[in-house]
Scaffold this active site. Structure first.
Site, PDB file in Angstrom:
ATOM      1  N   ARG A  18      64.605  48.286  31.314  1.00  0.00           N
ATOM      2  CA  ARG A  18      65.430  47.185  30.719  1.00  0.00           C
ATOM      3  C   ARG A  18      65.236  46.024  31.753  1.00  0.00           C
ATOM      4  O   ARG A  18      65.718  44.938  31.337  1.00  0.00           O
ATOM      5  CB  ARG A  18      66.828  47.445  30.699  1.00  0.00           C
ATOM      6  CG  ARG A  18      67.128  48.736  29.918  1.00  0.00           C
ATOM      7  CD  ARG A  18      68.594  49.421  29.967  1.00  0.00           C
ATOM      8  NE  ARG A  18      68.603  49.944  31.492  1.00  0.00           N
ATOM      9  CZ  ARG A  18      69.812  50.256  32.091  1.00  0.00           C
ATOM     10  NH1 ARG A  18      70.948  50.321  31.483  1.00  0.00           N
ATOM     11  NH2 ARG A  18      69.717  50.794  33.326  1.00  0.00           N
ATOM     12  N   GLN A  41      86.815  32.970  48.339  1.00  0.00           N
ATOM     13  CA  GLN A  41      86.454  32.214  47.333  1.00  0.00           C
ATOM     14  C   GLN A  41      85.162  32.124  47.231  1.00  0.00           C
ATOM     15  O   GLN A  41      84.124  32.333  48.170  1.00  0.00           O
ATOM     16  CB  GLN A  41      86.700  30.663  47.973  1.00  0.00           C
ATOM     17  CG  GLN A  41      86.572  29.484  46.990  1.00  0.00           C
ATOM     18  CD  GLN A  41      86.917  28.277  47.615  1.00  0.00           C
ATOM     19  OE1 GLN A  41      88.075  28.042  48.102  1.00  0.00           O
ATOM     20  NE2 GLN A  41      86.111  27.115  47.425  1.00  0.00           N
ATOM     21  N   HIS A  57      76.883  20.861  56.080  1.00  0.00           N
ATOM     22  CA  HIS A  57      78.147  20.823  56.204  1.00  0.00           C
ATOM     23  C   HIS A  57      78.741  22.006  56.942  1.00  0.00           C
ATOM     24  O   HIS A  57      78.308  23.254  57.073  1.00  0.00           O
ATOM     25  CB  HIS A  57      78.840  21.081  54.651  1.00  0.00           C
ATOM     26  CG  HIS A  57      78.486  19.794  53.676  1.00  0.00           C
ATOM     27  ND1 HIS A  57      78.412  19.986  52.537  1.00  0.00           N
ATOM     28  CD2 HIS A  57      78.103  18.556  54.258  1.00  0.00           C
ATOM     29  CE1 HIS A  57      77.760  18.870  51.946  1.00  0.00           C
ATOM     30  NE2 HIS A  57      77.604  17.803  52.738  1.00  0.00           N
ATOM     31  N   LYS A  67      79.796  31.957  55.181  1.00  0.00           N
ATOM     32  CA  LYS A  67      79.321  31.769  54.085  1.00  0.00           C
ATOM     33  C   LYS A  67      78.109  32.711  53.392  1.00  0.00           C
ATOM     34  O   LYS A  67      77.469  33.035  54.711  1.00  0.00           O
ATOM     35  CB  LYS A  67      78.733  30.360  53.804  1.00  0.00           C
ATOM     36  CG  LYS A  67      79.590  29.114  53.953  1.00  0.00           C
ATOM     37  CD  LYS A  67      79.030  27.934  54.111  1.00  0.00           C
ATOM     38  CE  LYS A  67      80.225  26.822  54.460  1.00  0.00           C
ATOM     39  NZ  LYS A  67      79.451  25.289  54.492  1.00  0.00           N
ATOM     40  N   TYR A 127      78.140  30.923  46.293  1.00  0.00           N
ATOM     41  CA  TYR A 127      78.312  31.657  47.617  1.00  0.00           C
ATOM     42  C   TYR A 127      79.631  31.872  47.688  1.00  0.00           C
ATOM     43  O   TYR A 127      80.528  31.048  47.145  1.00  0.00           O
ATOM     44  CB  TYR A 127      77.727  30.500  48.698  1.00  0.00           C
ATOM     45  CG  TYR A 127      78.073  28.960  48.716  1.00  0.00           C
ATOM     46  CD1 TYR A 127      77.500  28.284  47.678  1.00  0.00           C
ATOM     47  CD2 TYR A 127      79.110  28.357  49.248  1.00  0.00           C
ATOM     48  CE1 TYR A 127      77.844  26.962  47.342  1.00  0.00           C
ATOM     49  CE2 TYR A 127      79.235  27.063  49.345  1.00  0.00           C
ATOM     50  CZ  TYR A 127      78.837  26.378  48.437  1.00  0.00           C
ATOM     51  OH  TYR A 127      79.152  25.052  48.058  1.00  0.00           O
ATOM     52  N   ASP A 164      77.476  12.478  51.975  1.00  0.00           N
ATOM     53  CA  ASP A 164      76.259  12.964  52.936  1.00  0.00           C
ATOM     54  C   ASP A 164      75.421  11.871  53.750  1.00  0.00           C
ATOM     55  O   ASP A 164      75.003  12.127  54.542  1.00  0.00           O
ATOM     56  CB  ASP A 164      75.483  13.981  52.174  1.00  0.00           C
ATOM     57  CG  ASP A 164      76.065  15.416  51.916  1.00  0.00           C
ATOM     58  OD1 ASP A 164      75.639  16.222  51.199  1.00  0.00           O
ATOM     59  OD2 ASP A 164      77.353  15.372  52.313  1.00  0.00           O
TER      60      ASP A 164
HETATM   61  C1  T46 Z   1      83.071  22.468  48.800  1.00  0.00           C
HETATM   62  C2  T46 Z   1      84.320  22.293  47.555  1.00  0.00           C
HETATM   63  C3  T46 Z   1      84.053  21.027  46.857  1.00  0.00           C
HETATM   64  N1  T46 Z   1      85.010  20.928  45.771  1.00  0.00           N
HETATM   65  C4  T46 Z   1      85.052  19.916  44.915  1.00  0.00           C
HETATM   66  C5  T46 Z   1      85.099  18.291  45.740  1.00  0.00           C
HETATM   67  C6  T46 Z   1      84.132  17.576  45.096  1.00  0.00           C
HETATM   68  O1  T46 Z   1      85.075  16.889  44.030  1.00  0.00           O
HETATM   69  C7  T46 Z   1      83.112  18.502  44.322  1.00  0.00           C
HETATM   70  C8  T46 Z   1      82.033  18.279  45.288  1.00  0.00           C
HETATM   71  O2  T46 Z   1      82.168  18.677  46.613  1.00  0.00           O
HETATM   72  P1  T46 Z   1      80.930  18.453  47.469  1.00  0.00           P
HETATM   73  O3  T46 Z   1      80.195  16.998  47.256  1.00  0.00           O
HETATM   74  O4  T46 Z   1      81.671  18.494  48.989  1.00  0.00           O
HETATM   75  O5  T46 Z   1      80.138  19.563  47.281  1.00  0.00           O
HETATM   76  P2  T46 Z   1      78.752  20.036  48.111  1.00  0.00           P
HETATM   77  O6  T46 Z   1      77.926  18.815  48.639  1.00  0.00           O
HETATM   78  O7  T46 Z   1      77.734  20.866  47.321  1.00  0.00           O
HETATM   79  O8  T46 Z   1      79.250  20.650  49.331  1.00  0.00           O
HETATM   80  C9  T46 Z   1      79.000  22.167  49.690  1.00  0.00           C
HETATM   81  O9  T46 Z   1      77.740  22.383  49.813  1.00  0.00           O
HETATM   82  C10 T46 Z   1      77.260  22.548  51.300  1.00  0.00           C
HETATM   83  C11 T46 Z   1      75.943  22.991  51.082  1.00  0.00           C
HETATM   84  C12 T46 Z   1      78.191  23.723  51.857  1.00  0.00           C
HETATM   85  O10 T46 Z   1      77.759  24.486  52.427  1.00  0.00           O
HETATM   86  C13 T46 Z   1      79.805  23.524  51.359  1.00  0.00           C
HETATM   87  O11 T46 Z   1      80.222  24.785  50.851  1.00  0.00           O
HETATM   88  C14 T46 Z   1      80.015  22.480  50.677  1.00  0.00           C
HETATM   89  O12 T46 Z   1      80.251  21.377  51.538  1.00  0.00           O
HETATM   90  O13 T46 Z   1      83.703  19.606  44.500  1.00  0.00           O
HETATM   91  C15 T46 Z   1      86.014  21.837  45.716  1.00  0.00           C
HETATM   92  O14 T46 Z   1      86.739  21.766  44.585  1.00  0.00           O
HETATM   93  N2  T46 Z   1      86.122  23.261  46.178  1.00  0.00           N
HETATM   94  C16 T46 Z   1      85.374  23.254  47.396  1.00  0.00           C
HETATM   95  O15 T46 Z   1      85.261  24.389  48.058  1.00  0.00           O
END
Ligand code: T46
Length: 188
Positions: A18, A41, A57, A67, A127, A164
């Site tokens: 499968r 989470q 980050h 993570k 993750y 970023d």
């Molecule tokens: C991280 C996170 C974000 N958010 C919301 C906040 C923003 O409105 C939106 C995007 O957030 P952000 O731009 O921080 O997402 P990434 O750039 O993917 O950040 C993540 O990506 C890198 C690779 C990482 O290792 C971290 O887990 C995390 O920083 O999701 C949430 O509601 N909960 C969360 O736990």
């Protein structure tokens, strides 16, 4: 004893006519690899453009996050940078190609900045994290300030979030993470 170093996990896939079945997380078998943190989470992001870069980050204490990262669609180059103050391998990194095809996972402990570069369009990454989202403790360093050999053509400017783009360089960053005595080792 919780592993304090990045660890590559290659879960076994049980194939049959499968398709296949794999355990993506198992408290007992992951503990054998030193991953004993309690994940609280699950996150899932989708990146449409090829060469999207999310990172580098971390969350500052008391909301530091271990993570466990995997790619469920496409291919990414996933990176962990040692940002533990006083570490002899400070600023050094390990990286691994995580793909939906290989099912590999990278464990990124507290004390390491995490980021990834997508290598295809429409990549999805999920993750587990050991601490809830705490935006007031959000931190990071610029993707291009750690000497990482990102697998993309030299002239490429990756897709970055406005946040970023404004991250400090590693040189300008004062790490809040202590060093625990274990230097960064290549991924097994
Ligand atoms: C991280 C996170 C974000 N958010 C919301 C906040 C923003 O409105 C939106 C995007 O957030 P952000 O731009 O921080 O997402 P990434 O750039 O993917 O950040 C993540 O990506 C890198 C690779 C990482 O290792 C971290 O887990 C995390 O920083 O999701 C949430 O509601 N909960 C969360 O736990």
């Amino acid at each position: 004893m919780q592993s304090t170093l990045p660890t590559l996990i290659e879960p076994r896939r049980h194939g049959d006519a499968r398709g296949w079945f794999t355990e993506v997380y198992n408290e007992a078998t992951f503990a054998e690899r030193g991953i004993t943190c309690r994940f609280v989470q699950d996150n899932h992001s989708m990146s449409a453009p090829r060469f999207t870069l999310r990172g580098l980050h971390f969350q500052r204490q008391p909301h530091g996050q271990d993570k466990l990262v995997r790619c469920i669609r496409g291919r990414i180059f996933d990176v962990a940078v040692d940002v533990r103050k006083g570490s002899p391998t400070y600023g050094q990194y390990v990286g691994a190609e995580l793909t939906a095809e290989n099912g590999h996972q990278l464990f990124v402990p507290v004390g390491f900045a995490h980021g990834f570069l997508t290598l295809e369009e429409d990549c999805e990454v999920t993750y587990k994290v050991s601490s809830l989202y705490a935006p007031d403790c959000d931190g990071g360093v610029r993707w291009d300030s750690c000497g990482i050999d990102w697998p993309m053509p030299a002239s490429t400017v990756p897709e970055l979030s406005p946040k970023d783009v404004k991250l400090p360089t590693l040189a300008d960053f004062d790490s809040p993470f202590p060093y625990d005595g274990s230097p960064l080792a290549p991924l097994a």
